[in-house]
Design a protein around this motif. Structure first.
Motif, PDB file in Angstrom:
ATOM      1  N   ALA A   5      29.553 -38.988 -29.587  1.00 53.64           N
ATOM      2  CA  ALA A   5      30.185 -37.714 -29.240  1.00 53.64           C
ATOM      3  C   ALA A   5      29.344 -36.949 -28.217  1.00 53.64           C
ATOM      4  O   ALA A   5      29.878 -36.398 -27.248  1.00 53.64           O
ATOM      5  N   GLN A   6      28.033 -36.925 -28.410  1.00 55.25           N
ATOM      6  CA  GLN A   6      27.145 -36.246 -27.454  1.00 55.25           C
ATOM      7  C   GLN A   6      27.187 -36.930 -26.095  1.00 55.25           C
ATOM      8  O   GLN A   6      27.229 -36.268 -25.062  1.00 55.25           O
ATOM      9  N   LEU A   7      27.171 -38.250 -26.099  1.00 52.79           N
ATOM     10  CA  LEU A   7      27.193 -39.008 -24.856  1.00 52.79           C
ATOM     11  C   LEU A   7      28.465 -38.709 -24.074  1.00 52.79           C
ATOM     12  O   LEU A   7      28.417 -38.418 -22.871  1.00 52.79           O
ATOM     13  N   ILE A   8      29.596 -38.735 -24.738  1.00 54.00           N
ATOM     14  CA  ILE A   8      30.874 -38.451 -24.087  1.00 54.00           C
ATOM     15  C   ILE A   8      30.905 -37.008 -23.604  1.00 54.00           C
ATOM     16  O   ILE A   8      31.331 -36.721 -22.482  1.00 54.00           O
ATOM     17  N   SER A   9      30.438 -36.094 -24.425  1.00 58.89           N
ATOM     18  CA  SER A   9      30.450 -34.679 -24.065  1.00 58.89           C
ATOM     19  C   SER A   9      29.626 -34.408 -22.813  1.00 58.89           C
ATOM     20  O   SER A   9      30.079 -33.738 -21.889  1.00 58.89           O
ATOM     21  N   HIS A  10      28.424 -34.948 -22.753  1.00 61.48           N
ATOM     22  CA  HIS A  10      27.561 -34.704 -21.590  1.00 61.48           C
ATOM     23  C   HIS A  10      28.085 -35.411 -20.339  1.00 61.48           C
ATOM     24  O   HIS A  10      27.991 -34.875 -19.238  1.00 61.48           O
ATOM     25  N   GLY A  11      28.659 -36.584 -20.510  1.00 66.61           N
ATOM     26  CA  GLY A  11      29.270 -37.266 -19.372  1.00 66.61           C
ATOM     27  C   GLY A  11      30.437 -36.465 -18.817  1.00 66.61           C
ATOM     28  O   GLY A  11      30.594 -36.321 -17.601  1.00 66.61           O
ATOM     29  N   HIS A  12      31.240 -35.895 -19.709  1.00 68.07           N
ATOM     30  CA  HIS A  12      32.372 -35.071 -19.276  1.00 68.07           C
ATOM     31  C   HIS A  12      31.886 -33.786 -18.611  1.00 68.07           C
ATOM     32  O   HIS A  12      32.403 -33.389 -17.563  1.00 68.07           O
ATOM     33  N   MET A  13      30.896 -33.144 -19.197  1.00 69.93           N
ATOM     34  CA  MET A  13      30.378 -31.895 -18.622  1.00 69.93           C
ATOM     35  C   MET A  13      29.783 -32.143 -17.243  1.00 69.93           C
ATOM     36  O   MET A  13      29.929 -31.317 -16.344  1.00 69.93           O
ATOM     37  N   CYS A  14      29.153 -33.271 -17.061  1.00 72.60           N
ATOM     38  CA  CYS A  14      28.597 -33.622 -15.750  1.00 72.60           C
ATOM     39  C   CYS A  14      29.698 -33.599 -14.699  1.00 72.60           C
ATOM     40  O   CYS A  14      29.543 -33.007 -13.629  1.00 72.60           O
ATOM     41  N   LYS A  15      30.828 -34.215 -15.004  1.00 72.32           N
ATOM     42  CA  LYS A  15      31.936 -34.281 -14.049  1.00 72.32           C
ATOM     43  C   LYS A  15      32.524 -32.895 -13.792  1.00 72.32           C
ATOM     44  O   LYS A  15      32.835 -32.548 -12.650  1.00 72.32           O
ATOM     45  N   VAL A  16      32.656 -32.091 -14.839  1.00 69.02           N
ATOM     46  CA  VAL A  16      33.191 -30.734 -14.682  1.00 69.02           C
ATOM     47  C   VAL A  16      32.266 -29.905 -13.802  1.00 69.02           C
ATOM     48  O   VAL A  16      32.718 -29.243 -12.856  1.00 69.02           O
TER      49      VAL A  16
END
Length: 93
Positions: free
Chosen positions: A9-20
């Motif tokens: 969940a953390q990995l996905i969250s940070h990957g998504h935030m990076c793109k945003v």
């Protein structure tokens, strides 16, 4: 979708935030997010590519080259990393 594993969940969250953050031109925040994602999974070629792309955008070409090469080492068929490595090599000439 429910993700029960906190690491994932953390990995996905940070990957998504990076793109945003990148889309908002908040490059320092994007870089911080992808660095956290890489601390969780250091051999993820997608996150290495993302960090390399951010570094390239910031004009930090040597660091970008290192990340593109690391992504390619993990996935030799990663075409976006291969292409961007070539672009960075052109900037370094």
């Amino acid at each position: 979708i429910t993700i029960s594993d906190p690491h994932t969940a953390q990995l996905i969250s940070h990957g998504h935030m990076c793109k945003v953050f990148f889309e908002q031109s908040r490059l320092d925040d994007a870089l911080a997010s992808v660095n956290i994602a890489l601390s969780l999974e250091p051999n993820c070629p997608g996150n290495l590519f993302n960090r390399g792309f951010i570094l390239k955008t910031l004009g930090r070409y040597n660091e970008a080259l290192t990340d593109f090469e690391a992504a390619i080492e993990i996935d030799p068929n990663y075409l976006r990393a291969i292409y961007n490595r070539g672009r960075v090599l052109g900037y370094l000439k």
